[in-house]
Design an enzyme around this catalytic site. Structure first.
Site, PDB file in Angstrom:
ATOM      1  N   ASN A  43      -6.924  -2.235   8.687  1.00 52.78           N
ATOM      2  CA  ASN A  43      -5.809  -2.097   9.632  1.00 52.78           C
ATOM      3  C   ASN A  43      -4.752  -3.149   9.131  1.00 52.78           C
ATOM      4  O   ASN A  43      -5.262  -4.189   8.905  1.00 52.78           O
ATOM      5  CB  ASN A  43      -6.384  -2.282  10.996  1.00 52.78           C
ATOM      6  CG  ASN A  43      -5.146  -1.773  11.899  1.00 52.78           C
ATOM      7  OD1 ASN A  43      -4.252  -2.289  11.946  1.00 52.78           O
ATOM      8  ND2 ASN A  43      -5.699  -0.773  12.599  1.00 52.78           N
ATOM      9  N   ARG A  44      -3.547  -2.733   9.265  1.00 53.10           N
ATOM     10  CA  ARG A  44      -2.430  -3.487   8.502  1.00 53.10           C
ATOM     11  C   ARG A  44      -1.883  -4.220   9.886  1.00 53.10           C
ATOM     12  O   ARG A  44      -0.770  -4.905   9.496  1.00 53.10           O
ATOM     13  CB  ARG A  44      -1.517  -2.742   7.738  1.00 53.10           C
ATOM     14  CG  ARG A  44      -2.214  -2.063   6.474  1.00 53.10           C
ATOM     15  CD  ARG A  44      -1.429  -1.023   6.011  1.00 53.10           C
ATOM     16  NE  ARG A  44      -1.565   0.232   6.890  1.00 53.10           N
ATOM     17  CZ  ARG A  44      -0.946   1.211   6.574  1.00 53.10           C
ATOM     18  NH1 ARG A  44      -0.373   1.556   5.355  1.00 53.10           N
ATOM     19  NH2 ARG A  44      -1.134   2.342   7.231  1.00 53.10           N
TER      20      ARG A  44
END
Length: 182
Positions: A43-44
């Site tokens: 997840n960024r």
């Protein structure tokens, strides 16, 4: 498909100075294991937030909380409990929403942003009330949103926050002047 009834087990991150509220839908399996937001390594979210403010990527939960609070950002999820298959947002059913008044009555939130379409859809369906701060929908930081690379995501999020960040800078300047003259 094995549905599990799951309850959100960690607290929102905010304080009275928070101006921007970012909402996810519901914590992923990894986030539930880690007991904190955006725990999946792909997840960024943390890369985007660190990139907006040109700060090092936070590693620990305390560093993540500190990064958010220093920049007057609150983070929570729309859902308190639901039935879900793994981490699949599309499988969510039997939703019990979180009470947004917890943050909205204890912080100076000026803008609410949904991290992705599902969080936006769920917020509008279960939480949105007349008189709340404006709601924006941001592209999801999830690895499933492959159409958006990190640079494009960061730029889009930064642009969405700019108005609120400018207000925050003006407030900081005003506060500093008041304290210096005080």
């Amino acid at each position: 498909m094995e549905y599990t009834h799951v309850k959100h087990t960690f607290l929102p991150v905010y304080n009275e100075e928070s101006r921007i509220l970012i909402l996810g839908s519901f914590p992923s399996v990894k986030s539930r294991e880690n007991q904190f937001y955006y725990g999946h390594p792909q997840n960024r979210f943390w890369k985007v937030i660190a990139g907006i403010f040109k700060e090092p990527l936070p590693q620990t939960i305390d560093e993540k909380k500190d990064l958010l609070l220093r920049h007057r950002i609150a983070v929570w999820d729309v859902i308190d409990s639901c039935d879900i298959v793994g981490s699949s947002d599309s499988s969510i059913r039997n939703v019990v929403p979180n009470d947004m008044d917890l943050i909205l009555s204890n912080a100076k939130i000026q803008g609410i942003f949904a991290n992705g379409g599902k969080a936006h859809q769920l917020f509008v369906k279960y939480c949105h009330k007349e008189g709340m701060p404006p709601l924006g929908k941001l592209p999801s930081t999830s690895p499933a949103n492959a159409a958006w690379n990190l640079e494009r995501l960061t730029e889009e999020w930064k642009t969405a926050f700019e108005t609120y960040l400018e207000i925050t800078e003006q407030e900081k300047t005003f506060e500093k002047r008041r304290n210096d003259n005080g």
